[in-house]
Design an enzyme around this catalytic site. Structure first.
Site, PDB file in Angstrom:
ATOM      1  N   HIS A  41      51.428 -11.727 -18.302  1.00  0.00           N
ATOM      2  CA  HIS A  41      50.985 -11.243 -19.441  1.00  0.00           C
ATOM      3  C   HIS A  41      49.267 -11.375 -19.564  1.00  0.00           C
ATOM      4  CE1 HIS A  41      51.690  -9.329 -23.615  1.00  0.00           C
ATOM      5  NE2 HIS A  41      50.411  -9.056 -23.321  1.00  0.00           N
ATOM      6  N   GLU A  58      58.762 -13.721 -23.403  1.00  0.00           N
ATOM      7  CA  GLU A  58      57.768 -14.426 -22.833  1.00  0.00           C
ATOM      8  C   GLU A  58      57.722 -15.599 -23.377  1.00  0.00           C
ATOM      9  OE1 GLU A  58      54.216 -11.941 -22.980  1.00  0.00           O
ATOM     10  OE2 GLU A  58      55.338 -10.263 -22.247  1.00  0.00           O
TER      11      GLU A  58
HETATM   12  P1  NAD Z   1      47.319   3.612 -27.531  1.00  0.00           P
HETATM   13  O1  NAD Z   1      47.795   3.350 -28.787  1.00  0.00           O
HETATM   14  O2  NAD Z   1      45.669   3.747 -27.439  1.00  0.00           O
HETATM   15  O3  NAD Z   1      48.159   4.576 -26.961  1.00  0.00           O
HETATM   16  C1  NAD Z   1      49.569   4.363 -26.652  1.00  0.00           C
HETATM   17  C2  NAD Z   1      50.185   5.813 -26.576  1.00  0.00           C
HETATM   18  O4  NAD Z   1      51.373   5.713 -26.471  1.00  0.00           O
HETATM   19  C3  NAD Z   1      49.597   6.883 -27.660  1.00  0.00           C
HETATM   20  O5  NAD Z   1      48.984   7.942 -27.343  1.00  0.00           O
HETATM   21  C4  NAD Z   1      51.011   7.258 -28.064  1.00  0.00           C
HETATM   22  O6  NAD Z   1      50.872   8.892 -28.496  1.00  0.00           O
HETATM   23  C5  NAD Z   1      51.925   7.101 -26.890  1.00  0.00           C
HETATM   24  N1  NAD Z   1      53.259   6.963 -27.298  1.00  0.00           N
HETATM   25  C6  NAD Z   1      53.908   6.533 -28.525  1.00  0.00           C
HETATM   26  N2  NAD Z   1      55.175   6.633 -28.348  1.00  0.00           N
HETATM   27  C7  NAD Z   1      55.531   7.411 -27.163  1.00  0.00           C
HETATM   28  C8  NAD Z   1      56.611   7.765 -26.531  1.00  0.00           C
HETATM   29  N3  NAD Z   1      57.738   7.562 -27.197  1.00  0.00           N
HETATM   30  N4  NAD Z   1      56.399   8.357 -25.166  1.00  0.00           N
HETATM   31  C9  NAD Z   1      55.466   8.746 -24.680  1.00  0.00           C
HETATM   32  N5  NAD Z   1      53.983   8.239 -25.282  1.00  0.00           N
HETATM   33  C10 NAD Z   1      54.103   7.563 -26.508  1.00  0.00           C
HETATM   34  O7  NAD Z   1      47.601   1.937 -27.051  1.00  0.00           O
HETATM   35  P2  NAD Z   1      46.751   1.217 -25.966  1.00  0.00           P
HETATM   36  O8  NAD Z   1      45.711   0.419 -26.275  1.00  0.00           O
HETATM   37  O9  NAD Z   1      46.682   2.149 -24.653  1.00  0.00           O
HETATM   38  O10 NAD Z   1      48.017   0.392 -25.419  1.00  0.00           O
HETATM   39  C11 NAD Z   1      49.208   0.775 -24.585  1.00  0.00           C
HETATM   40  C12 NAD Z   1      50.069  -0.487 -24.749  1.00  0.00           C
HETATM   41  O11 NAD Z   1      49.590  -1.586 -23.868  1.00  0.00           O
HETATM   42  C13 NAD Z   1      50.522  -1.134 -26.147  1.00  0.00           C
HETATM   43  O12 NAD Z   1      51.817  -1.311 -25.956  1.00  0.00           O
HETATM   44  C14 NAD Z   1      49.708  -2.389 -25.957  1.00  0.00           C
HETATM   45  O13 NAD Z   1      50.288  -3.286 -26.851  1.00  0.00           O
HETATM   46  C15 NAD Z   1      49.759  -2.744 -24.583  1.00  0.00           C
HETATM   47  N6  NAD Z   1      48.969  -3.784 -24.082  1.00  0.00           N
HETATM   48  C16 NAD Z   1      49.086  -4.651 -23.153  1.00  0.00           C
HETATM   49  C17 NAD Z   1      48.158  -5.538 -22.778  1.00  0.00           C
HETATM   50  C18 NAD Z   1      48.637  -6.576 -21.820  1.00  0.00           C
HETATM   51  O14 NAD Z   1      47.967  -7.755 -21.778  1.00  0.00           O
HETATM   52  N7  NAD Z   1      49.433  -6.545 -20.932  1.00  0.00           N
HETATM   53  C19 NAD Z   1      46.770  -5.640 -23.130  1.00  0.00           C
HETATM   54  C20 NAD Z   1      46.626  -4.525 -24.253  1.00  0.00           C
HETATM   55  C21 NAD Z   1      47.434  -3.484 -24.720  1.00  0.00           C
END
Ligand code: NAD
Length: 533
Positions: A284, A265
């Site tokens: 993003h 990015e």
């Molecule tokens: P979270 O930690 O609440 O949830 C992530 C989930 O992924 C967990 O339940 C975990 O058990 C699961 N997980 C981990 N490894 C895994 C695998 N190999 N297979 C399947 N599941 C798996 O996190 P969240 O707050 O829900 O965030 C999710 C994602 O979104 C993160 O990568 C975060 O960085 C991203 N995010 C992106 C933005 C954006 O601007 N696009 C904003 C916020 C968060």
């Protein structure tokens, strides 16, 4: 003098209104300097105890070195790519983030993308702007009755599930940490990864980027998806193989896709994604709402306050998670852990190579923080107070090549709360153990094979002697002659007339001269002084 206990420096235009947790607390002084390139920022850093940044400020080793009082860095947001975690950990600085404030905004963006994707909204809009009226080209699909396949069902995945259920979708999810209970509360079905890949009409990714998730949506996995499936990624770039996705859109294997995050990015000018059909690209934007910005700022302000004022490091990314309430509850055990660590440091025969921290007791969240306290006690006498703390101890042990294991023991026959350290050092092994008397009184109960009963505080002299009459008197005389007051004298032996061990708690310090005098007694074979904090 401001009379405030803590100064928190806030930069990157984190809005003042969201910082009420700090602004309304008399103990805190908040210094707002929007641009970290402003010379005033570096000046303020010198006395800051906490620092709050978004993503613009790079928190690197040199910045941390310029902040001798700093113990907490808070990131108003999730990703901490702009913070050198290793450098912070090595300096004992806790790094916190605000993972929850973005959830709803990111889930809502996911919904916007899913709806736009299945109805071709972006391409239809572009076509109308070009002067076309191609209604037959944009025949979309309903979400109702279709299957959403979630990969990752944490905060955001769970929120997307709820919203998609409201649209009448069936939801299946793969997440190793998804419990049956949570799945049924969300009204979704648990599936394995293959099941999600093969059964879903729309696949939505909500996982962190890890070794396991990197490239998870690959050429091979896309080939196993239903022909005409949709993929949306609002999680992290790198989870999706971008050239493979572009190819599948061109071939029609995928009917559409939407991406908010990319491997690099900003997206490279020559990325194959830019020319791929039926693909929506956003830069993003998951957390880019007014509400999310305010929520993460207030979340991090609260977390920084709790970390500085209460020692609550629950959201710390570089420390074993432990909350303020747990910290208070576990305090006697942690005190025991650090005292046993101090003792082990003094008694270990040579440099410590490995340590197994073994705990038997009722607190199922104790072992991780206990290990950190044990390592803190083990390393502080060697590395000093400045460097070693709860956050840095694990990292420092690892750096020194000390192998650390944690073992949860089944119940101990004599003690309800029992902690034992099994140490392998250069020239031999050491075993020390402690327990709680009642709920709250830490005691050292074992040194090697000797049973003792010592409060882990102050200065402790550990003597090995031959079990002959008169030793206690002669030791007492030497200590008295040096003006050292004995607070407790515990003599233990393995067998009558054999080797004995004396653990003597004394007030004040014991210098080399005293130790030398003790060693001159013919029956004393070893004299070690441990300072237990
Ligand atoms: P979270 O930690 O609440 O949830 C992530 C989930 O992924 C967990 O339940 C975990 O058990 C699961 N997980 C981990 N490894 C895994 C695998 N190999 N297979 C399947 N599941 C798996 O996190 P969240 O707050 O829900 O965030 C999710 C994602 O979104 C993160 O990568 C975060 O960085 C991203 N995010 C992106 C933005 C954006 O601007 N696009 C904003 C916020 C968060």
């Amino acid at each position: 003098m401001s009379g405030k206990q803590f100064t928190v420096l806030v930069t990157d235009k984190v809005s003042g209104g969201s910082l009420n947790a700090l602004l309304e607390d008399d103990r805190f002084e908040v210094v707002l300097i929007d641009d970290s390139k402003d010379p005033a920022f570096m000046e303020a850093l010198k006395t800051a105890n906490g620092l709050i940044v978004r993503s613009a400020t790079k928190v690197r080793a040199d910045m941390l070195d310029a902040a001798p009082e700093l113990s907490v860095v808070g990131r108003a947001g999730v990703g901490v790519d702009n913070i050198d975690l290793d450098a912070a950990t090595a300096r004992g600085v806790a790094v916190l983030n605000a993972p929850a404030g973005n959830t709803v905004s990111t889930a809502e963006l996911t919904m916007a993308l899913i709806l736009a994707m299945v109805r071709g909204v972006a391409e239809a809009d572009a076509s109308v702007r070009r002067g076309e009226w191609a209604r037959s080209r944009f025949k979309g699909a309903e979400l109702r009755g279709r299957t959403l396949g979630l990969i990752g069902a944490g905060r955001i995945g769970g929120s997307v599930a709820r919203r998609c259920r409201a649209f009448g979708m069936d939801v299946i999810a793969y997440d190793p940490f998804l419990t049956d209970e949570k799945a049924s509360a969300l009204g979704i079905e648990r599936a394995d990864l293959d099941g999600v890949i093969e059964r879903a009409d729309v696949i939505s990714l909500h996982v962190p980027l890890t070794d396991e998730t990197k490239g998870m949506i690959s050429k091979a996995s896309i080939a196993r998806m239903k022909k005409g499936a949709f993929v949306v990624n609002v999680s992290r770039g790198g989870v999706v193989d971008e050239p493979a996705l572009a190819e599948a859109l061109v071939s029609g294997q995928l009917a559409g896709a939407a991406l908010d995050v990319y491997e690099n990015e900003p997206l490279e000018a020559d990325s194959p994604l830019r020319d791929a059909p039926n693909l929506i690209l956003t830069p993003h934007l998951g957390a880019s709402t007014q509400e999310a910005q305010e929520l993460v700022a207030s979340e991090i302000a609260g977390a920084v306050r709790a970390a500085l004022a209460d020692g609550d490091l629950t959201p710390a990314l570089n420390a074993p998670a432990i909350g303020g309430e747990a910290l208070r509850r576990l305090a006697p055990l942690l005190e025991l852990g650090s005292g046993l660590g101090n003792l082990a440091c003094a008694l270990a025969p040579g440099g410590v190579q490995s340590i197994d921290v073994r705990y038997a007791g009722s607190a199922d969240d104790a072992l991780k923080p206990l290990t950190a306290y044990v390592l803190m006690g083990l390393l502080k006498p060697v590395l000093g107070n400045d460097q070693v703390n709860f956050v840095s101890a694990g990292h420092l042990a690892e750096q020194r090549g000390i192998k650390v294991a944690r073992t949860q023991l089944s119940e101990h026959s004599d003690y309800t709360e029992y902690l034992e350290l099994a140490i392998q050092a250069e020239r031999g092994e050491l075993r020390v153990a402690g327990a709680l008397l009642g709920d709250a009184h830490p005691r050292i109960v074992r040194i090697e094979d000797y049973h003792v009963d010592i409060v882990p505080a102050g200065t402790l002299i550990v003597l090995k002697n031959n079990d002959v009459p008169g030793v206690i008197g002669r030791v007492g005389t030497i200590l008295g002659n040096h003006d050292i007051n004995i607070a407790g004298y515990h003599q233990a032996r393995l067998s009558k007339g054999g080797q004995a061990l004396a653990a003597i708690s004394v007030d004040g310090d014991v210098d080399q001269a005293v130790r030398g005098a003790l060693l001159e007694l013919p029956e004393i074979t070893a004299a070690i002084v441990a300072r237990l904090a």
